[in-house]
Scaffold this active site. Structure first.
Site, PDB file in Angstrom:
ATOM      1  N   ASP A 126      50.284  15.925  40.928  1.00  0.00           N
ATOM      2  CA  ASP A 126      50.645  16.036  39.517  1.00  0.00           C
ATOM      3  C   ASP A 126      51.246  17.397  39.180  1.00  0.00           C
ATOM      4  OD1 ASP A 126      50.038  15.123  36.464  1.00  0.00           O
ATOM      5  OD2 ASP A 126      49.443  17.205  36.744  1.00  0.00           O
TER       6      ASP A 126
ATOM      7  N   THR B 235      51.127  13.829  34.076  1.00  0.00           N
ATOM      8  CA  THR B 235      52.178  13.150  34.837  1.00  0.00           C
ATOM      9  C   THR B 235      51.584  12.032  35.683  1.00  0.00           C
ATOM     10  OG1 THR B 235      53.558  15.142  34.864  1.00  0.00           O
ATOM     11  CG2 THR B 235      54.031  13.465  36.519  1.00  0.00           C
ATOM     12  N   ASP B 236      50.417  12.262  36.263  1.00  0.00           N
ATOM     13  CA  ASP B 236      49.715  11.201  36.990  1.00  0.00           C
ATOM     14  C   ASP B 236      49.417  10.016  36.075  1.00  0.00           C
ATOM     15  OD1 ASP B 236      49.529  11.984  39.629  1.00  0.00           O
ATOM     16  OD2 ASP B 236      47.619  13.002  39.408  1.00  0.00           O
ATOM     17  N   VAL B 237      48.838  10.309  34.916  1.00  0.00           N
ATOM     18  CA  VAL B 237      48.440   9.242  33.995  1.00  0.00           C
ATOM     19  C   VAL B 237      49.666   8.466  33.519  1.00  0.00           C
ATOM     20  CG1 VAL B 237      47.429   8.762  31.733  1.00  0.00           C
ATOM     21  CG2 VAL B 237      46.319  10.389  33.277  1.00  0.00           C
TER      22      VAL B 237
ATOM     23  N   GLY C 226      50.863   6.175  36.184  1.00  0.00           N
ATOM     24  CA  GLY C 226      50.023   4.986  36.248  1.00  0.00           C
ATOM     25  C   GLY C 226      50.352   3.993  35.150  1.00  0.00           C
TER      26      GLY C 226
END
Length: 443
Positions: A186, A214-216, A219
């Site tokens: 991230d 950014t990860d979330v 997803g």
């Protein structure tokens, strides 16, 4: 309509192959979005869940992939989380803090509810993995591109096993391009994608957002892409491969900042909590904390000045329009800062009650979850845990008028459902399961 057809077409298969008996929930069940003491198991999945009957093989770890599959699980998908034997998802060890009995990190709890954990060595358990993929509608993975192909688990290999399989790959940089083989994190994607460059105080260094945003977001993009692919499969009867990556997601999050550069050549800068195009629109120090407020229109600015007893300021030629206020930002912000620093955030919130402009305190995390509104909507859910008694999670933020979207089961312990999956879904007998465990292919 497509979801209705999907549920009907999958109903018979789900009845034969489901790992659990999906009993219909009572109409007066207390598992709704206004109750924070819910203790239901996977049997609560029923026809009201949009993804009832959809089975997902989850090969993801850390945040982006597990967050994607958790959102799908909340909607009723049956998610089988395949983990490395005796080690598991790395996030299980991302602590402290840790759960007292199971030893799992609290970090792991955040994106793994409503799932079943199965431990299979992917390198030596290819046959088991192929059989499992043949029983699933969707596979989600987040390995460095090319890794799973070496284990016989790439898209082209598994589409031969299951032509209807929707295969979603989440990576740092996608499957093509000079960075494709780099591992994705991230903070690195957020650095290279410009997010850190525009985050932080104006005269300070770059700063990352307080969570892996950014990860979330990746997803969430992946979850939407999977739903679209399921819809398309209803028309084509074919699966497909989906590529989602952190860097592209981060670039998409730049929204107006990207548009300003691409269309006007304007390079962005850090603004702290302030806004580049709207003034006032930022956090201000109060006696006991910070208060964030914004006046998005001239009328709202007039009201703000009236409530602060500085009506003459809104009539000053330097501040009459937003363009004027942006031009004279420093003077106006300095004036407002002096006034707001004289009282507490709570007292200012009382004074601004019912205002047309936006305003809210900068809450600590404790204050967030003690907030009367958060408690009233029952966002926090309490789930029964196999070893630690119970755990709390932030439930789904989306509420449907007809469908169900809920937190039902606590994140699983490592390998908690291995025997159940292999026995009930794949039809393995106890001797075969014992032999695989003795060879350390499963746990």
């Amino acid at each position: 309509m497509w979801l209705q057809r999907l549920r009907l077409s999958r109903a018979a298969a789900a009845a034969r192959q489901s790992l659990r008996s999906f009993a219909a929930a009572s109409e007066n069940s207390n598992n709704n979005n206004n109750n924070n003491n819910v203790n239901l198991d996977a049997s609560a999945v029923d026809e009201r869940h949009p993804l009832h009957g959809v089975r997902i093989m989850d090969l993801t770890r850390i945040v982006a992939g597990p967050y994607c599959t958790m959102v799908l699980a909340d909607l009723g998908a049956e998610v089988i989380k395949v983990e490395r034997p005796y080690f598991g998802d790395e996030a299980r060890k991302w602590g402290p803090p840790f759960l007292e009995q199971s030893g799992d990190a609290a970090y792991f709890l955040a994106q793994n509810r409503n799932k079943q954990s199965v431990c299979i060595d992917m390198k030596r358990g290819r046959e088991v993995m192929h059989q499992l993929a043949g029983k699933c509608d969707v596979l989600v993975e987040n390995y460095v591109p090319g890794t799973l192909e070496r284990y016989g688990l790439g898209y082209e290999q598994l589409r031969q096993v299951n032509p209807r399989l929707i295969y979603c790959t989440i990576s740092g940089y996608g499957s093509v391009g000079p960075y494709a083989k780099r591992p994705g994190y991230d903070v690195i994607a957020s650095s290279m994608g410009g997010l850190l460059h525009i985050t932080g105080q104006r005269d300070g260094p770059p700063s990352k957002v307080g969570v892996a945003v950014t990860d979330v977001a990746t997803g969430l993009y992946a979850h939407g892409a999977i739903l679209a692919a399921l819809l398309q499969r209803e028309r084509t009867q074919r699966g497909q491969k989906i590529d989602v990556d952190l860097l592209s997601t981060c670039c998409s999050l730049l929204i107006n900042v990207a548009s300003n550069y691409l269309n006007a050549g304007t390079e962005a800068q850090r603004w702290g909590t302030a806004h580049s195009s709207i003034v006032p629109y930022q956090s201000f120090k109060t006696v006991d904390g910070y208060l964030t407020l914004g006046a998005g229109s001239d009328a709202q600015f007039v009201e703000l000045c009236r409530r602060l007893n500085i009506e003459q300021v809104s009539q000053d030629a330097k501040f009459k329009s937003n363009q004027d206020r942006v031009q004279h930002r420093e003077e106006l912000v300095g004036l407002l800062a002096q006034i707001l620093a004289r009282d507490t955030s709570k007292n200012w919130m009382h004074q601004f009650e019912g205002a047309s402009f936006v305003v809210g305190p900068v809450n600590s995390i404790r204050e967030v979850f003690e907030d009367e509104h958060i408690q009233a909507i029952g966002l926090v859910k309490k789930l029964t845990h196999a070893r630690d008694g119970s755990v709390k999670v932030v439930g789904p933020p989306v509420v449907y008028s007809e469908a169900r979207n809920d937190a039902r089961t606590a994140p699983p312990m490592l390998g908690e459902h291995t025997d159940e999956v292999l026995g009930q879904l794949l039809g393995y007998g106890s001797d075969r399961i014992a032999a695989l465990r003795e060879q350390r292919i499963i746990q």
